[in-house]
Design a protein around this motif. Structure first.
Motif, PDB file in Angstrom:
ATOM      1  N   ALA A 251       0.932  -1.308   0.083  1.00  0.00           N
ATOM      2  CA  ALA A 251      -0.147  -0.121   0.126  1.00  0.00           C
ATOM      3  C   ALA A 251       0.631   1.348  -0.015  1.00  0.00           C
ATOM      4  O   ALA A 251       0.211   2.553  -0.215  1.00  0.00           O
ATOM      5  N   ARG A 252       2.038   1.091   0.494  1.00  0.00           N
ATOM      6  CA  ARG A 252       2.717   2.348   0.547  1.00  0.00           C
ATOM      7  C   ARG A 252       3.921   2.494  -1.067  1.00  0.00           C
ATOM      8  O   ARG A 252       4.640   3.414  -1.204  1.00  0.00           O
ATOM      9  N   THR A 257      -0.273   4.833  -5.327  1.00  0.00           N
ATOM     10  CA  THR A 257      -0.128   6.373  -5.356  1.00  0.00           C
ATOM     11  C   THR A 257      -0.862   6.305  -7.117  1.00  0.00           C
ATOM     12  O   THR A 257      -1.704   7.499  -7.045  1.00  0.00           O
ATOM     13  N   LEU A 260      -4.437   5.120  -6.905  1.00  0.00           N
ATOM     14  CA  LEU A 260      -5.377   6.198  -6.312  1.00  0.00           C
ATOM     15  C   LEU A 260      -5.538   7.431  -7.058  1.00  0.00           C
ATOM     16  O   LEU A 260      -6.698   8.042  -7.043  1.00  0.00           O
ATOM     17  N   VAL A 266     -12.622   4.583  -3.513  1.00  0.00           N
ATOM     18  CA  VAL A 266     -11.928   3.451  -2.733  1.00  0.00           C
ATOM     19  C   VAL A 266     -12.520   2.904  -1.298  1.00  0.00           C
ATOM     20  O   VAL A 266     -13.221   3.691  -0.789  1.00  0.00           O
ATOM     21  N   LEU A 268     -12.444   0.863   1.915  1.00  0.00           N
ATOM     22  CA  LEU A 268     -11.416   0.537   3.067  1.00  0.00           C
ATOM     23  C   LEU A 268     -12.187  -0.367   3.985  1.00  0.00           C
ATOM     24  O   LEU A 268     -13.161   0.138   4.342  1.00  0.00           O
ATOM     25  N   LEU A 275      -4.551   1.909   8.746  1.00  0.00           N
ATOM     26  CA  LEU A 275      -4.884   2.559   7.584  1.00  0.00           C
ATOM     27  C   LEU A 275      -4.310   3.828   7.721  1.00  0.00           C
ATOM     28  O   LEU A 275      -3.599   4.207   6.835  1.00  0.00           O
ATOM     29  N   LEU A 280      -3.526   6.021   4.675  1.00  0.00           N
ATOM     30  CA  LEU A 280      -4.734   5.685   3.804  1.00  0.00           C
ATOM     31  C   LEU A 280      -5.942   6.066   4.639  1.00  0.00           C
ATOM     32  O   LEU A 280      -7.010   5.491   4.241  1.00  0.00           O
ATOM     33  N   LEU A 285      -6.554  10.445   2.465  1.00  0.00           N
ATOM     34  CA  LEU A 285      -6.790  10.274   1.129  1.00  0.00           C
ATOM     35  C   LEU A 285      -7.572  11.570   0.583  1.00  0.00           C
ATOM     36  O   LEU A 285      -7.485  11.869  -0.481  1.00  0.00           O
ATOM     37  N   ILE A 294     -14.418   8.143  -0.666  1.00  0.00           N
ATOM     38  CA  ILE A 294     -13.824   7.160   0.142  1.00  0.00           C
ATOM     39  C   ILE A 294     -14.859   6.405   0.996  1.00  0.00           C
ATOM     40  O   ILE A 294     -15.842   7.095   1.818  1.00  0.00           O
TER      41      ILE A 294
END
Length: 434
Positions: A251-252, A257, A260, A266, A268, A275, A280, A285, A294
């Motif tokens: 995710a990093r 990126t 997104l 997105v 979650l 997160l 996130l 976000l 989101i």
């Protein structure tokens, strides 16, 4: 907009009895959740949902077959266990949770369910829960309902919808891309309202994947992302992965990126605190990606950001398990993972509503609910003194067959009238790109 339409506003679909026998109004909750999707997706001219189909979809784990075999759904470390002063409910379906549970109770590698039962029988509820959770496992005390707390939860929207972060201009729906769902001619003209919408799916288990499966059914381009080091049970993904692509990604990473930056939505489903550590959280976000929708699902309320949970644990702690007890002593359960499934459909309906609103108003949006909030809603609905009698349903009327990666697959068919699922894809095999 701060919540979904009321039941009166979805009156195009008068309630019909969904055969999910329980003391609580499980069938009514299921019906309302599915009707909300049809209403918010703007396909109210479709036939009414089939109550038997809804019941089968909520119990999809009972229909699922891979190469003719029904998989083992529950780990031997998941269940109700009697302690010396009450009951606890554990969840060990993921191997890392089972390992943590055993670690917390000083059970050796290779321990059995009988070993777990013997260990817990000599401990207190509080001691057992504390030791398991301290080690990173999942356990709750089986509790009686708390009417005051549930009423406080019901004073807030069932699904909350609000603007957050930076202002963003209106965003028309993207040009049509290939759809993940298949439509019959009766619904093709009015359906697939999410064609051109890109959805990143950062969820697992049931509730989040049911939400994103529904978005894919409605035409969205859904890409599920899982961390490379935590595998998903094959059956669980194949039972909820219809019409999605699926990839493994940190995710990093820069790839995340990039995804997104081009996403519309997105979803979650991980712990809020986890997160936030990954950058996130909805606030993070919203600041970085103006115009993003989101969707945040948690097991518990957001005032417990470090706490993980599942439907079965929420049923146990909220009082549902004791209400559904057959004898008033041994805990029971709802006839399906109804908190999960209802949360999934309700969140999908909210996405449909906000996608339309964003076309006209712009904005960055946060949609949120929790399994505990869904439980409070169910606990506030009318009850029966005893569950209604189980009615036999022909499962063959409510399934779809697929061939996936050389395996014959049978899954529940979709609850939305006039739709059929596109097949799920093998877990984690797609490229991390739109």
């Amino acid at each position: 907009m701060d919540s979904l339409p009321t039941s009166a506003e979805t009156g195009a679909f008068p309630r019909r009895e969904v055969p999910l026998p329980s003391r609580l109004a499980t069938g009514d909750l299921a019906w309302a959740s599915v009707a909300a999707v049809l209403h918010c997706a703007g396909i109210s001219r479709a036939p009414q949902p089939d109550p038997d189909r809804i019941a089968m979809a909520y119990r999809s784990d009972r229909l699922f077959r891979i190469d003719g075999e029904q998989p083992t759904v529950w780990s031997p470390f998941s269940g109700f266990w009697q302690t010396k002063n009450g009951w606890v409910r554990t969840h060990g379906n993921y191997p890392h949770h089972a390992r943590a549970l055993c670690l917390g109770l000083d059970l050796t590698e290779g321990a059995s369910a009988d070993d777990l039962r013997s260990m817990l029988a000599t401990a207190s509820v509080q001691e057992s829960v504390e030791r398991i959770t301290r080690a990173g496992g999942l356990a709750v005390a089986v509790a009686r309902e708390n009417p005051q707390y549930d009423a406080a939860l019901r004073s807030r929207p069932l699904v909350e919808i609000r603007r957050i972060g930076n202002e963003a201009p209106t965003r028309p729906k993207a040009p049509s891309r290939p759809r993940a769902s298949r439509l019959t001619s009766e619904t093709a003209a009015q359906a697939a309202p999410l064609v051109g919408i890109r959805v990143l799916d950062l969820t697992r288990a049931i509730a989040g994947p049911v939400c994103t499966r529904t978005l894919a059914l409605l035409g969205a381009d859904v890409l599920r992302i899982d961390p490379p080091h935590i595998p998903e049970p094959e059956w669980q993904h194949l039972d909820t992965g219809h019409g999605k692509r699926t990839t493994l990604l940190d995710a990093r990473s820069e790839q995340m990126t990039a995804l997104l930056e081009e996403a519309d939505v997105v979803v979650l489903g991980y712990r809020p605190a986890g997160l936030a550590r990954l950058g996130l959280s909805p606030g993070q976000l919203g600041e970085r990606y103006p115009g993003l929708i989101i969707v945040q699902l948690s097991a518990w309320e957001l005032d417990q950001p470090d706490r993980a949970g599942f439907d079965s644990l929420v049923q146990a702690e909220s009082g549902i398990a004791l209400i559904e007890s057959a004898d008033g002593e041994v805990p029971g359960a709802l006839p399906a993972q109804a908190l999960d499934h209802s949360a999934g459909y309700l969140l999908a309906s909210a996405v449909c509503a906000v996608v339309d609103q964003r076309v006209h108003e712009g904005g960055t949006w946060h949609i949120t609910t929790s399994l505990r909030r869904i439980a409070a809603e169910l606990l506030g609905m009318p009850r029966r003194d005893a569950p209604e009698r189980e009615r036999e349903i022909d499962p063959a009327m409510h399934t779809q067959n697929f061939s996936v990666d050389g395996h014959a697959l049978i899954t529940a068919a979709p609850v939305l009238p006039g739709f059929s699922f596109a097949p799920p894809r093998p877990w984690g095999r797609d490229a991390p790109q739109w």
